[in-house]
Design an enzyme around this catalytic site. Structure first.
Site, mmCIF file in Angstrom:
data_model
loop_
_atom_site.group_PDB
_atom_site.id
_atom_site.type_symbol
_atom_site.label_atom_id
_atom_site.label_comp_id
_atom_site.label_asym_id
_atom_site.label_seq_id
_atom_site.Cartn_x
_atom_site.Cartn_y
_atom_site.Cartn_z
ATOM 1 C CD GLU A 163 -2.894 -1.200 2.280
ATOM 2 O OE1 GLU A 163 -2.386 -1.533 3.372
ATOM 3 O OE2 GLU A 163 -4.093 -0.914 2.141
ATOM 4 C CD GLU A 204 -3.343 -6.370 3.583
ATOM 5 O OE1 GLU A 204 -3.381 -7.069 2.557
ATOM 6 O OE2 GLU A 204 -2.689 -5.312 3.654
HETATM 7 N N1 COA Z 1 4.630 -7.900 11.409
HETATM 8 C C1 COA Z 1 5.317 -8.369 12.462
HETATM 9 N N2 COA Z 1 6.173 -9.412 12.393
HETATM 10 C C2 COA Z 1 6.345 -9.976 11.192
HETATM 11 C C3 COA Z 1 5.669 -9.538 10.045
HETATM 12 C C4 COA Z 1 4.777 -8.452 10.187
HETATM 13 N N3 COA Z 1 4.104 -7.964 9.149
HETATM 14 N N4 COA Z 1 6.034 -10.305 8.999
HETATM 15 C C5 COA Z 1 6.932 -11.185 9.473
HETATM 16 N N5 COA Z 1 7.109 -10.989 10.792
HETATM 17 C C6 COA Z 1 8.056 -11.702 11.669
HETATM 18 C C7 COA Z 1 7.716 -13.186 11.816
HETATM 19 O O1 COA Z 1 6.801 -13.400 12.854
HETATM 20 C C8 COA Z 1 9.070 -13.760 12.111
HETATM 21 O O2 COA Z 1 9.344 -13.494 13.465
HETATM 22 P P1 COA Z 1 10.232 -14.503 14.337
HETATM 23 O O3 COA Z 1 11.570 -14.508 13.689
HETATM 24 O O4 COA Z 1 10.191 -13.925 15.702
HETATM 25 O O5 COA Z 1 9.537 -15.822 14.247
HETATM 26 C C9 COA Z 1 10.023 -12.903 11.288
HETATM 27 O O6 COA Z 1 9.291 -11.705 11.017
HETATM 28 C C10 COA Z 1 10.421 -13.517 9.966
HETATM 29 O O7 COA Z 1 9.258 -13.941 9.292
HETATM 30 P P2 COA Z 1 9.236 -15.296 8.452
HETATM 31 O O8 COA Z 1 7.855 -15.449 7.921
HETATM 32 O O9 COA Z 1 9.780 -16.404 9.257
HETATM 33 O O10 COA Z 1 10.270 -14.928 7.294
HETATM 34 P P3 COA Z 1 10.259 -15.244 5.760
HETATM 35 O O11 COA Z 1 11.487 -14.670 5.240
HETATM 36 O O12 COA Z 1 9.960 -16.698 5.534
HETATM 37 O O13 COA Z 1 9.005 -14.456 5.140
HETATM 38 C C11 COA Z 1 7.520 -12.593 4.807
HETATM 39 C C12 COA Z 1 8.944 -13.058 5.170
HETATM 40 C C13 COA Z 1 7.445 -11.106 4.949
HETATM 41 C C14 COA Z 1 7.190 -13.027 3.367
HETATM 42 C C15 COA Z 1 6.518 -13.303 5.749
HETATM 43 O O14 COA Z 1 6.959 -13.076 7.076
HETATM 44 C C16 COA Z 1 5.116 -12.825 5.660
HETATM 45 O O15 COA Z 1 4.375 -13.292 4.813
HETATM 46 N N6 COA Z 1 4.720 -11.906 6.577
HETATM 47 C C17 COA Z 1 3.381 -11.434 6.668
HETATM 48 C C18 COA Z 1 3.045 -10.501 5.576
HETATM 49 C C19 COA Z 1 1.669 -9.954 5.775
HETATM 50 O O16 COA Z 1 0.709 -10.664 5.934
HETATM 51 N N7 COA Z 1 1.579 -8.648 5.756
HETATM 52 C C20 COA Z 1 0.331 -7.993 5.860
HETATM 53 C C21 COA Z 1 0.170 -7.492 7.220
HETATM 54 S S1 COA Z 1 -1.352 -6.653 7.287
#
Ligand code: COA
Length: 710
Positions: free
Chosen positions: A113, A133
């Site tokens: 966004e 989301e």
């Molecule tokens: N807010 C807070 N913490 C987040 C986060 C977010 N949006 N996205 C990831 N994290 C944290 C995870 O909980 C994890 O924490 P930990 O190390 O304490 O377990 C760490 O970041 C790494 O995330 P992980 O998913 O293990 O890494 P990855 O490299 O495999 O993937 C992303 C990275 C960003 C692709 C994946 O974390 C993801 O899909 N995040 C959510 C995205 C999302 O839904 N965003 C919309 C929010 S409204």
């Protein structure tokens, strides 16, 4: 005496003036989430752009390999402080100076966004872009529902927001989400060059709110109606997909600002919904599950060469999962015909994908070129990890492990895919019990995400760490389990399936059971699942357990009567349901109801009515109570591990978090009181778990145990 200066933590947003461009770097490991500090930093940078007359443009990038992984998910449901992302986005979009985003890695949710409010977007080859989301029970709440359709059109925007899928760099450019594919792997360098080029060309600002991909015609309206119908059919119990459609529909009929107001109202509804809590819990639980004590004690061994013993359905699917992860696989079978069948089983999976157009023939050839097959165990001498997927029988397993012990190199991890056998006993027959572990895949192993890592007493910490790293490479959700009959998942399943059997004998029809469980949010009821996986499997297990079954235990014979007729479910055309002419959806079978009635009479039971609510309560109470036993005995490390197993391996509705999280939402006191009520009729089966009793007495819930660090 000199005092060391305190180490200043670096700010989450850095700004640097690069000539006429303000370079803004978001730098907050692990994923640059838009927490308060980042929002403040971005608001400050926006101000700097507006007030410094030497600046002509802003470039936003992320540090550490990602642009921005989204809003800080931990903040949802808590009081949030301004500045808000949506206001920052509006200000950036309205900036009279050029704003450009250069995206490396993830630009998800609020991250995308933010990028959508820039006037131009450059993506590097590894970009992963999306509005996921919906997977957290939310909708994009910072203008995404209004800007995305205006940029890419209503049908594409709906598909992306309702699936939550990530788009790669090439697709992003193709659909109009991004303007330029950047070269190299450095977002600042590629981005700065792009900004200079735009400035030199006097490129106009392009606020997304004025983009024109929404056509407001019959086709757009049809896309909205189709999405609404599809969500009603597919996700009748979920809230956020329906609200996403409402928000996108506003782009057809309302000006941008009115759409933003609606988006805010709908977003708040999602935030207030218990589904949002369940889905966010599930997101963190599956990441927590990887945090096991051994991860800090041992370093994972390298795994490049995988051996699989047994090319049946399970072994072949495990081979597929490993091949898909880019590993080399050696399949070993006992004789040439079995080996050819095993290799064909692997090939069949890929041929199916090729025929459906989901894979090219060239891809299949490339994957299959990493597979080799032998009838001699010596071929496993190079394997870093061997997974035994042979017949489920202790003598067979021991014979296989004797061979593995003989041929495998020192340091190879020796894994069994047994679903219930005692892995300590298997390990003890080898000269290297420290290398033996359970890797329990769920069928079909190349699709189901759950992997139970079953840790026998003498397994080395590095072997456990290797199993988790292997699971991650296969894109599985790995959960640590201890050794017992059925480990976490199948052990709990056997208990709540019994609760279902008791209800059937007491008066509920099998079809009422399935209806009630689907009504709770499962995609299928337990009897449909039994028909899908094959009634012969459960029948064999029951026969195996017959000799050791506690005579006080109530035993319902309906499933045996059905299996004795050769009615094993879909594969035989009938089971609990009828499947005329190979139909996949079953029809209720009057003959099954007659069998049930006969069994009730034989057991001297007068049938009584069950409401859907009572079926649900009994089924879940049995599940939660055994889940508590599994945690109490240390088979599962924490309640969250049970939840992850059930969400990823047993179809438990993700929006309810998992059985233990769900129990917390109902209240453990209520669950206990249900069990005590049910126990009046059958105290042997309904026996409250010591953990449940303790937590209720202490006024605590299961979540309080999840916090325990490992
Ligand atoms: N807010 C807070 N913490 C987040 C986060 C977010 N949006 N996205 C990831 N994290 C944290 C995870 O909980 C994890 O924490 P930990 O190390 O304490 O377990 C760490 O970041 C790494 O995330 P992980 O998913 O293990 O890494 P990855 O490299 O495999 O993937 C992303 C990275 C960003 C692709 C994946 O974390 C993801 O899909 N995040 C959510 C995205 C999302 O839904 N965003 C919309 C929010 S409204």
């Amino acid at each position: 005496m000199t005092l060391a200066a305190p180490v200043a933590s670096s700010p989450p947003v850095r700004t640097e003036v690069r000539g006429r461009v303000l370079l803004v770097t978001i730098d907050l490991p692990p994923v640059n989430a838009l927490g308060l500090g980042v929002r403040q930093g971005l608001a400050g940078a926006t101000e700097q752009l507006a007030t410094d007359p030497s600046l002509a443009a802003m470039l936003i990038v992320g540090a550490g390999g990602n642009f921005v992984g989204g809003a800080d998910i931990r903040e949802f449901g808590k009081p949030r402080q301004p500045p808000f992302v949506r206001d920052i986005c509006n200000r950036l979009e309205a900036s009279p100076k050029l704003v450009v985003a250069a995206i490396q890695g993830a630009a998800l949710g609020g991250g995308l966004e933010l990028a959508l409010s820039a006037h131009y977007r450059l993506v590097l080859e590894d970009a992963r872009i999306g509005l996921p989301e919906v997977l957290l029970g939310l909708l994009p709440g910072s203008g995404g529902t209004q800007r995305m359709p205006r940029l890419v059109g209503v049908p594409v925007a709906l598909e992306l927001m309702l699936s939550g899928r990530h788009v790669g760099a090439h697709e992003a450019v193709q659909i109009g989400l991004a303007d330029r594919l950047g070269e190299g792997m450095d977002a600042s360098t590629a981005g700065l060059a792009y900004v200079e080029e735009l400035l030199d060309a006097n490129a106009p600002r392009r606020p997304s709110r004025y983009a024109t991909a929404v056509r407001c015609d019959a086709q757009d309206q049809a896309a909205i109606s189709a999405a609404r119908d599809a969500q009603r059919a597919r996700n009748p119990l979920l809230l956020s997909p329906h609200l996403i459609v409402d928000a996108v529909e506003a782009t057809l009929h309302q000006p941008f600002d009115a759409g933003m107001v609606l988006e805010q109202q709908l977003f708040q509804q999602c935030i207030d919904s218990p589904q949002r809590r369940g889905l966010i819990y599930a997101f963190f639980a599956e990441r927590q599950a990887a945090k096991v004590p051994e991860a800090n004690q041992g370093v994972a061994r390298a795994v490049n060469e995988v051996g699989v013993v047994g090319g049946g359905t399970m072994g072949a699917a495990i081979a597929v999962a490993a091949l898909n992860a880019g590993l080399r696989v050696t399949l070993v079978e006992r004789d040439e015909p079995s080996l050819q069948r095993g290799l064909a089983n692997v090939g069949k999976v890929y041929t199916g994908l090729v025929s459906k157009g989901r894979m090219t023939q060239a891809d299949q050839n490339a994957l299959m070129s990493r597979l080799s097959g032998f009838v001699d165990y010596a071929a496993l001498g190079f394997a870093d990890l061997v997974i035994e997927a042979a017949f489920e029988d202790m003598a067979v397993k021991k014979a296989v492990f004797a061979e593995l012990d003989r041929v495998c190199k020192p340091g190879a991890v020796l894994a069994t895919n047994t679903s219930y056998l005692d892995i300590d006993e298997i390990a003890a027959t080898t000269s290297r019990p420290q290398d033996v572990i359970g890797l329990h895949f769920f069928a079909p192993a190349h699709i189901m995400r759950l992997l139970e890592v079953v840790v026998p007493r003498r397994a080395g910490a590095d072997v456990v760490a290797t199993a988790f790293a292997f699971g991650r490479a296969l894109k599985k959700v790995a959960v640590r389990a201890g050794v017992c009959d059925g480990f976490i998942g199948n052990r709990i399943l056997s208990v709540y399936r019994r609760a279902a059997d008791y209800m059937i004998e007491d008066g509920a029809s099998p079809y009422e059971i399935d209806d009630a469980i689907r009504g709770f949010g499962y995609p299928m009821g337990p009897l449909q699942v039994s028909d899908l996986s094959g009634g012969d499997i459960g029948w064999a297990t029951r026969k195996r357990q017959a000799a050791t079954r506690d005579p006080r235990q109530r035993y319902v014979q309906v499933a045996d009567r059905i299996a004795e007729r050769g009615w094993f479910g879909q594969k035989t055309g009938r089971g609990w349901y009828l499947y005329p002419k190979g139909a996949r959806a079953g029809e209720p079978d009057p003959e099954v109801l007659a069998i049930v009635q006969k069994e009730r009479s034989r057991a001297g039971i007068v049938a009584r009515d069950f409401t859907a609510g009572e079926i649900e309560r009994r089924y879940l109470a049995a599940m939660v109570n055994e889940g508590a036993n599994v945690v109490h005995e240390g088979i599962a490390l924490r309640p969250l591990d049970v939840d992850v197993v059930f969400v990823h391996g047993f179809g438990f509705p993700r929006f309810r978090g998992g059985p233990m999280f769900y129990a917390d939402t109902v209240g453990l006191g209520q669950i206990l009181s249900d069990i005590e009520t049910f126990a009046k009729d059958d105290p042997h089966f309904w026996h409250p778990s010591p953990l449940l009793l303790r937590l209720v007495a202490q006024g605590r819930d299961f979540s309080s145990l999840n916090a325990a660090s490992v």
